[in-house]
Design a protein around this motif. Structure first.
Motif, PDB file in Angstrom:
ATOM      1  N   VAL A 117      43.388  47.546  36.538  1.00  0.00           N
ATOM      2  CA  VAL A 117      42.947  46.260  37.053  1.00  0.00           C
ATOM      3  C   VAL A 117      44.148  45.458  37.542  1.00  0.00           C
ATOM      4  CG1 VAL A 117      41.595  44.194  36.570  1.00  0.00           C
ATOM      5  CG2 VAL A 117      41.103  46.308  35.317  1.00  0.00           C
TER       6      VAL A 117
ATOM      7  N   THR B   4      45.675  42.121  38.852  1.00  0.00           N
ATOM      8  CA  THR B   4      45.340  40.696  38.819  1.00  0.00           C
ATOM      9  C   THR B   4      46.534  39.877  39.299  1.00  0.00           C
ATOM     10  OG1 THR B   4      46.162  40.111  36.606  1.00  0.00           O
ATOM     11  CG2 THR B   4      44.031  41.223  36.713  1.00  0.00           C
TER      12      THR B   4
ATOM     13  N   PHE C 119      41.729  45.239  26.930  1.00  0.00           N
ATOM     14  CA  PHE C 119      42.662  45.234  28.055  1.00  0.00           C
ATOM     15  C   PHE C 119      44.090  45.418  27.524  1.00  0.00           C
ATOM     16  CE2 PHE C 119      39.017  43.096  29.880  1.00  0.00           C
ATOM     17  CZ  PHE C 119      39.015  43.529  31.204  1.00  0.00           C
TER      18      PHE C 119
ATOM     19  N   ALA D 256      36.863  49.391  38.153  1.00  0.00           N
ATOM     20  CA  ALA D 256      37.411  48.275  38.923  1.00  0.00           C
ATOM     21  C   ALA D 256      37.732  48.796  40.320  1.00  0.00           C
ATOM     22  CB  ALA D 256      38.669  47.724  38.255  1.00  0.00           C
TER      23      ALA D 256
ATOM     24  N   TYR E  70      36.105  41.619  40.401  1.00  0.00           N
ATOM     25  CA  TYR E  70      35.295  41.894  39.217  1.00  0.00           C
ATOM     26  C   TYR E  70      35.496  43.305  38.652  1.00  0.00           C
ATOM     27  CZ  TYR E  70      33.101  37.802  41.245  1.00  0.00           C
ATOM     28  OH  TYR E  70      32.891  36.557  41.791  1.00  0.00           O
ATOM     29  N   VAL E  71      35.304  43.384  37.336  1.00  0.00           N
ATOM     30  CA  VAL E  71      35.316  44.645  36.598  1.00  0.00           C
ATOM     31  C   VAL E  71      33.911  44.871  36.040  1.00  0.00           C
ATOM     32  CG1 VAL E  71      36.329  45.911  34.664  1.00  0.00           C
ATOM     33  CG2 VAL E  71      37.737  44.280  35.979  1.00  0.00           C
TER      34      VAL E  71
ATOM     35  N   LYS F 111      38.275  39.283  36.561  1.00  0.00           N
ATOM     36  CA  LYS F 111      39.559  39.852  36.171  1.00  0.00           C
ATOM     37  C   LYS F 111      40.660  38.806  36.023  1.00  0.00           C
ATOM     38  CE  LYS F 111      41.266  41.114  40.813  1.00  0.00           C
ATOM     39  NZ  LYS F 111      41.605  42.246  41.694  1.00  0.00           N
TER      40      LYS F 111
ATOM     41  N   LEU G 178      39.349  36.869  32.632  1.00  0.00           N
ATOM     42  CA  LEU G 178      39.046  37.812  31.559  1.00  0.00           C
ATOM     43  C   LEU G 178      37.910  37.293  30.679  1.00  0.00           C
ATOM     44  CD1 LEU G 178      42.560  39.180  30.525  1.00  0.00           C
ATOM     45  CD2 LEU G 178      40.908  40.120  32.155  1.00  0.00           C
TER      46      LEU G 178
END
Length: 584
Positions: A421, A423, A442, A472, A485-486, A504, A507
């Motif tokens: 992911v 970010t 995470f 992701a 988004y995840v 993401k 969180l």
């Protein structure tokens, strides 16, 4: 009285999460475990039936699908190490007695009105507990070579796609869903959201890989069934090119980045098998190893099941990275030109990674191998010896060949394909859900190690079941922008019809999706699993396992379409997306 319908009596047994029957119409595999069943006889079995009579019941009624020695054929193997570790005797009894809806396995009372049927079922279960000779549980290089079959010669294949319109889509738009109970793969158009067709597979179609797009092998898909059959399929025509049986119970498949070699991991026997692009078997590597507790492990006391396998490139050299399930080792196998000439040596053997290794994924570079260790709660935790082992996430540095991190991951972490992911706020994160805890963990890199960064609950504790898959989309240059988004599923009851979307950057949970409502189905038949982004990141495909459909969403969770025509879809694989991710 026994009737011919009992030929499917134990069709649905397997060590998977759910049970399912095999097709009565599929051609039997050409291997030494498949012996034609003896003619069916009308036989009465009393409550004092002998072991001989029960064994004859199995051979006559079940051996045609599961093999005369229970090693599997059209159906899965029925070895006690598989069967009785995955479910209780009560569950097994219920399946035999009542059958399983949606499969060819009938309820026992529809084929026999014998008053002793409950006792007969109990005796059959006792028979299934008896061991199978170890020498019968082997599958050698010569065994594999003998099964290689050319189904459609490559010279007969079309030069351009015929199974789909190249004027409307590209090969990278294809999405492939495994139809768990039908022995087929469903191919979907990821741009126009249509079912394009089906491809034959084998029992419990499990994992697929695509050939690298920048090689001649880019037009092919490689699919493995749990019965050990490996298929090479032309995605221009949806025709099977070749097939070979590489084991008796298989799980993972990987393809080198040059397209030259394919490898399969086997549960039975515990091996890694390497074949070339023509599916010609080249090497069988037995998985002998010592576990973190100093014991030689495996179902026969010496071999570990082989689980996750991914491909990567280290310093310009192709490698396969393999997780040995019970042994807790990670192997790095050299599949470069030099490695092939030397017989595919294991250049790194990393031990003590964890107990019961399972799924894995790579970081962006293909150097760091994230592997889920699902734990053994009869032993002390490798993270905290004062507690029982409920699993962890480990990271192996493939380049240096060493374990660099072991981190909490909830109870029985299960990353599936995993999620890298990207970010703006947190940098690059790595994520996994868990089977036994409704949360997502995470992680963040710190030098050459990794640490737990944050855990995001998926609802209140105990409110929802655990998860299997998380995905992701970080953007692909020239194809699509990164998603905010995840996506993660809820694959177990309660509420297996839910999907969660995580923002993401914050969180936090952005949206909770009710797939049963979106599909117009009862929540009991709307288990939704395996979200997968399309190659451009504009859509997310979700499989509704018992719901027999695929739902298409925008990345922020708005329903776009319900695609009908798939039966028990589970894993979904995006050709275009996976071509840009290390290992998958």
């Amino acid at each position: 009285m026994l009737k011919s319908a009992k030929k499917m009596l134990v069709l649905a047994f397997t060590s998977a999460i759910l049970l399912g029957g095999c097709s009565q119409n599929a051609a039997p595999p050409k291997d030494k475990t498949q012996v034609p069943p003896a003619p069916m006889e009308e036989t009465a079995i009393s409550t004092t039936a002998s072991t001989f009579a029960i064994e004859k019941l199995y051979v006559d009624s079940c051996g045609g699908c599961h093999g005369q020695t229970r090693l599997g054929a059209l159906g899965p193997n029925l070895l006690p190490d598989r069967l009785f570790t995955s479910m209780s005797e009560e569950e097994i009894f219920d399946i035999i007695k009542n059958g399983r809806a949606g499969t060819p396995m009938p309820p026992f009372d529809t084929v026999s009105k014998d008053n002793s049927e409950d006792e007969t079922i109990k005796q059959l279960i006792e028979y299934l507990k008896t061991p199978v000779a170890l020498e019968a549980q082997t599958w050698s290089l010569e065994d594999a070579k003998a099964t290689l079959e050319v189904v459609n010669d490559e010279s007969t294949l079309p030069d351009t796609p015929t199974a789909w319109d190249p004027g409307k889509i590209e090969i990278g738009d294809l999405m492939v869903a495994m139809e768990r109970e039908t022995r087929k793969y469903a191919v979907l158009d990821g741009k126009n959201h249509e079912l394009l067709g089906h491809i034959d597979g084998s029992y419990r179609t499990h994992t697929i890989q695509f050939g690298p797009s920048d090689t001649p092998e880019g037009r092919f898909m490689y699919g493995i069934g749990r019965d050990g059959w490996l298929f090479k399929v032309d995605m221009y025509s949806f025709k099977t090119v070749r097939k070979v049986r590489v084991g008796l119970d298989s799980r993972g498949v990987a393809v080198t980045r040059d397209g030259e070699y394919i490898a399969v991991t086997n549960y039975l026997p515990g091996t890694v098998v390497i074949v070339n692009k023509n599916l010609e078997p080249l090497k069988v590597i037995p998985t002998y190893a010592v576990d973190p507790d100093g014991q030689m492990v495996g179902i026969d006391g010496s071999q570990s099941r082989a689980a996750a396998i991914l491909d990567t490139v280290i310093d310009g050299k192709d490698m396969f990275v393999v997780a040995l399930k019970e042994a807790g080792h990670v192997w790095v196998i050299d599949t470069s030109k030099e490695g092939a000439e030397k017989g595919f040596p294991i250049i790194h053997d990393v031990g003590g990674v964890g107990r019961i290794l399972h799924d894995a994924f790579f970081d962006d570079s293909g150097r760091y191998f994230f592997i889920a260790a699902q734990g053994d709660n009869t032993k002390p935790s490798l993270l905290d010896p004062s507690k029982l082992d409920d699993g962890l996430m480990a990271v192996v540095d493939v380049k240096e060949g060493k374990l660099v991190s072991q981190m909490p991951g909830g109870v029985k972490p299960h990353p599936g394909p995993g999620a890298v992911v990207h970010t703006e706020k947190h940098g690059v994160l790595y994520a996994t859900p868990a089977i036994g805890t409704n949360l997502v963990s995470f992680y963040k890199q710190k030098g050459k190690t990794f640490e737990l960064y944050k855990q995001v609950p998926l609802g209140k504790p105990g409110e929802n079941g655990g998860s299997l898959f998380i995905r992701a989309y970080n953007g692909i240059e020239g194809l699509g922008e990164a998603s905010k988004y995840v996506w993660v599923d809820i694959a177990f009851e309660p509420n297996w019809h839910k999907m969660f979307i995580i923002n993401k950057e914050t969180l936090e949970i952005y949206k909770e999706i009710d797939t049963a409502k979106d599909a117009g189905l009862d929540p009991k038949t709307a288990r939704s699993v395996h979200p997968e982004f399309t190659k451009d990141g504009k859509f997310v495909y979700v499989a509704l396992w018992e719901g027999n459909c695929v739902l298409v969403y925008t990345p922020d969770g708005n329903l776009v379409k319900k695609i009908e025509g798939t039966v028990t879809p589970t894993g979904i694989f995006s050709y275009g997306l996976r071509d840009h991710e290390p290992g998958i």
